[in-house]
Scaffold this active site. Sequence first.
Site, PDB file in Angstrom:
ATOM      1  N   GLY A 198      57.717  78.713  43.646  1.00  0.00           N
ATOM      2  CA  GLY A 198      58.389  80.300  43.351  1.00  0.00           C
ATOM      3  C   GLY A 198      57.181  80.860  42.203  1.00  0.00           C
TER       4      GLY A 198
ATOM      5  CG  LEU B 245      57.376  71.646  46.520  1.00  0.00           C
ATOM      6  CD1 LEU B 245      56.772  71.814  45.089  1.00  0.00           C
ATOM      7  CD2 LEU B 245      58.667  72.254  46.484  1.00  0.00           C
ATOM      8  N   GLY B 246      56.504  72.893  50.751  1.00  0.00           N
ATOM      9  CA  GLY B 246      56.013  74.480  51.569  1.00  0.00           C
ATOM     10  C   GLY B 246      54.382  75.135  50.652  1.00  0.00           C
ATOM     11  CG  PHE B 247      50.662  75.180  52.102  1.00  0.00           C
ATOM     12  CD1 PHE B 247      51.756  73.520  52.495  1.00  0.00           C
ATOM     13  CD2 PHE B 247      49.833  75.624  52.728  1.00  0.00           C
ATOM     14  CE1 PHE B 247      50.424  73.200  53.390  1.00  0.00           C
ATOM     15  CE2 PHE B 247      49.135  74.897  53.070  1.00  0.00           C
ATOM     16  CZ  PHE B 247      49.944  73.855  54.452  1.00  0.00           C
ATOM     17  N   GLY B 248      53.556  74.492  48.078  1.00  0.00           N
ATOM     18  CA  GLY B 248      53.876  74.878  46.522  1.00  0.00           C
ATOM     19  C   GLY B 248      54.737  76.418  46.565  1.00  0.00           C
TER      20      GLY B 248
ATOM     21  CE1 TYR C 179      45.765  65.010  55.667  1.00  0.00           C
ATOM     22  CE2 TYR C 179      46.275  62.984  53.971  1.00  0.00           C
ATOM     23  CZ  TYR C 179      46.659  64.230  55.092  1.00  0.00           C
ATOM     24  OH  TYR C 179      47.807  64.778  55.587  1.00  0.00           O
TER      25      TYR C 179
ATOM     26  CB  SER D  16      54.293  71.377  53.851  1.00  0.00           C
ATOM     27  OG  SER D  16      53.096  70.953  54.226  1.00  0.00           O
TER      28      SER D  16
ATOM     29  CG  LEU E 195      60.173  76.706  48.684  1.00  0.00           C
ATOM     30  CD1 LEU E 195      60.289  75.003  50.128  1.00  0.00           C
ATOM     31  CD2 LEU E 195      60.956  77.176  49.430  1.00  0.00           C
TER      32      LEU E 195
HETATM   33  P1  NAP Z   1      54.392  70.711  49.072  1.00  0.00           P
HETATM   34  O1  NAP Z   1      55.181  69.656  48.398  1.00  0.00           O
HETATM   35  O2  NAP Z   1      54.194  71.775  50.155  1.00  0.00           O
HETATM   36  O3  NAP Z   1      52.624  71.596  48.398  1.00  0.00           O
HETATM   37  C1  NAP Z   1      52.174  70.501  47.202  1.00  0.00           C
HETATM   38  C2  NAP Z   1      51.351  71.039  46.824  1.00  0.00           C
HETATM   39  O4  NAP Z   1      52.503  72.277  45.522  1.00  0.00           O
HETATM   40  C3  NAP Z   1      50.752  70.468  44.990  1.00  0.00           C
HETATM   41  O5  NAP Z   1      49.326  70.127  45.640  1.00  0.00           O
HETATM   42  C4  NAP Z   1      50.745  71.674  44.231  1.00  0.00           C
HETATM   43  O6  NAP Z   1      49.853  72.258  44.586  1.00  0.00           O
HETATM   44  C5  NAP Z   1      51.940  72.427  44.504  1.00  0.00           C
HETATM   45  N1  NAP Z   1      53.274  72.009  43.973  1.00  0.00           N
HETATM   46  C6  NAP Z   1      53.084  70.677  43.415  1.00  0.00           C
HETATM   47  N2  NAP Z   1      54.393  70.496  43.140  1.00  0.00           N
HETATM   48  C7  NAP Z   1      53.944  71.134  42.312  1.00  0.00           C
HETATM   49  C8  NAP Z   1      55.593  71.657  41.333  1.00  0.00           C
HETATM   50  N3  NAP Z   1      56.690  70.903  41.129  1.00  0.00           N
HETATM   51  N4  NAP Z   1      55.523  73.168  40.868  1.00  0.00           N
HETATM   52  C9  NAP Z   1      54.035  74.454  40.864  1.00  0.00           C
HETATM   53  N5  NAP Z   1      53.655  73.926  42.219  1.00  0.00           N
HETATM   54  C10 NAP Z   1      53.495  72.419  42.895  1.00  0.00           C
HETATM   55  O7  NAP Z   1      53.601  69.425  49.842  1.00  0.00           O
HETATM   56  P2  NAP Z   1      51.713  68.744  50.672  1.00  0.00           P
HETATM   57  O8  NAP Z   1      50.428  68.638  49.999  1.00  0.00           O
HETATM   58  O9  NAP Z   1      51.540  70.158  51.632  1.00  0.00           O
HETATM   59  O10 NAP Z   1      52.087  67.833  51.340  1.00  0.00           O
HETATM   60  C11 NAP Z   1      52.268  66.487  50.968  1.00  0.00           C
HETATM   61  C12 NAP Z   1      51.505  65.490  51.192  1.00  0.00           C
HETATM   62  O11 NAP Z   1      52.079  65.416  52.913  1.00  0.00           O
HETATM   63  C13 NAP Z   1      50.664  65.428  52.031  1.00  0.00           C
HETATM   64  O12 NAP Z   1      49.352  65.260  50.575  1.00  0.00           O
HETATM   65  C14 NAP Z   1      50.060  64.855  52.953  1.00  0.00           C
HETATM   66  O13 NAP Z   1      49.752  63.157  53.027  1.00  0.00           O
HETATM   67  C15 NAP Z   1      51.595  65.152  54.045  1.00  0.00           C
HETATM   68  N6  NAP Z   1      51.057  66.094  54.866  1.00  0.00           N
HETATM   69  C16 NAP Z   1      50.489  65.973  55.659  1.00  0.00           C
HETATM   70  C17 NAP Z   1      50.751  66.731  56.952  1.00  0.00           C
HETATM   71  C18 NAP Z   1      50.007  66.749  58.549  1.00  0.00           C
HETATM   72  O14 NAP Z   1      49.915  67.379  59.517  1.00  0.00           O
HETATM   73  N7  NAP Z   1      50.715  65.257  58.557  1.00  0.00           N
HETATM   74  C19 NAP Z   1      50.448  67.970  57.072  1.00  0.00           C
HETATM   75  C20 NAP Z   1      50.324  68.375  55.661  1.00  0.00           C
HETATM   76  C21 NAP Z   1      50.574  67.587  54.125  1.00  0.00           C
HETATM   77  P3  NAP Z   1      49.035  73.590  43.784  1.00  0.00           P
HETATM   78  O15 NAP Z   1      48.448  72.524  42.126  1.00  0.00           O
HETATM   79  O16 NAP Z   1      47.546  73.693  43.970  1.00  0.00           O
HETATM   80  O17 NAP Z   1      49.319  74.304  43.717  1.00  0.00           O
END
Ligand code: NAP
Length: 344
Positions: A241, A234-237, A53, A232, A239
């Site tokens: 919407g 929130l599916g990268f945010g 990371y 993930s 979900l």
């Molecule tokens: P996620 O919950 O799917 O996406 C998080 C992103 O969504 C945030 O960085 C933000 O990005 C947006 N967001 C978060 N809360 C929000 C809200 N309340 N309303 C609107 N947008 C919101 O999770 P993820 O970041 O993909 O993954 C979380 C963690 O899992 C990572 O930090 C990592 O530690 C781990 N991970 C591991 C792997 C693996 O291969 N093992 C892969 C992926 C992740 P924006 O502000 O840019 O929109």
Amino acid sequence: MHYRPLGTTSLQVSKICLGTMTWGEQNTEAEAHEQLDRAIAAGVNFIDAAEMYPVPPKPETQGLTEQYLGSWLKQQPRREDLVIASKVVGRSDMKHLRGGPRLNAAQIKEACEASLKRLQTDYIDLYQIHWPERKTNYFGRLGYEHQGDDGAISIEETLKACEDLVKEGKVRYLGISNETPWGMHEYLRLSEQQNLPRIQSIQNPYNLLNRTFEVGLAEMAIRENAGLLAYSPLGFGVLSGKYLNQAQPEGARLTLYQRFQRYTSALAEETTARYVQLAKDWNLDPAQMALAFVNDRPFVTSNIIGATRMDQLESNLASAELQLPQELLEAIEAIHLQQPNPCP
Ligand code: NAP
């Protein structure tokens, strides 16, 4: 905040884990520290990092996430109250990491030493294999084309290298990530038959748009006492919407990095719209509903949230207190049955 045992260990981890992969890319060191302080104040004791990371991975930023976590960790009076997770990269052509990462003994040792240095700590509580050596189905790969051993380092060698780290006190417990049922079974079989350290968790994607974990791994997680660390959620945010109707919110992940395609299909948008509407019908924030769903699945040990802004973090942490009523869970199930796993 609620706490759950990490596998068969005596560690209790918060049901929300703080993800870190935006630190060093979308977030500065000061912002990372602010997120950490707030999460800890809300009862989070579990933090998930990785040598690779921030994301997207680049030679010039690699390691910054652990470095930012390390500079914060150094200031904490009670390191022993925190459960720090990190990961060693699986087989990859990322040349900037050891010339091309392989999960052999020499590389695992080198990776762990470098992580410990950046994290400014003597031990990592949970050391995870980020993805497998062998070619198999992870990162959304569908179908199955068997490629034999394809020259992969064996899971046995990987596990024995991790055992050395445990014996040396550099790592307390082990976990896997982006694994399949066969891979998980193989780790468990080897530890039982050869008295090697046992994996305590599996970190795979899990959210309303991708519940594939339920098919072959949820039963393993429960029966084998190695729960899901859901990533993930929130599916990268998506979900939340915020990308509906082709919106491109400024500074948001999918606006910035258009190469991330996993959650952006037409079917993903259509399904997201249904979940968002459902949340609104129940006067809920869509992101909180999506997180609360993940938080309380019986095979989940902890939900790894991510945030780039403090208002997102605040809202995501608050999902820990939200319990979805049975009727709403049934409505979620109805959507899922009509559109199962649009983003596997
Ligand atoms: P996620 O919950 O799917 O996406 C998080 C992103 O969504 C945030 O960085 C933000 O990005 C947006 N967001 C978060 N809360 C929000 C809200 N309340 N309303 C609107 N947008 C919101 O999770 P993820 O970041 O993909 O993954 C979380 C963690 O899992 C990572 O930090 C990592 O530690 C781990 N991970 C591991 C792997 C693996 O291969 N093992 C892969 C992926 C992740 P924006 O502000 O840019 O929109």
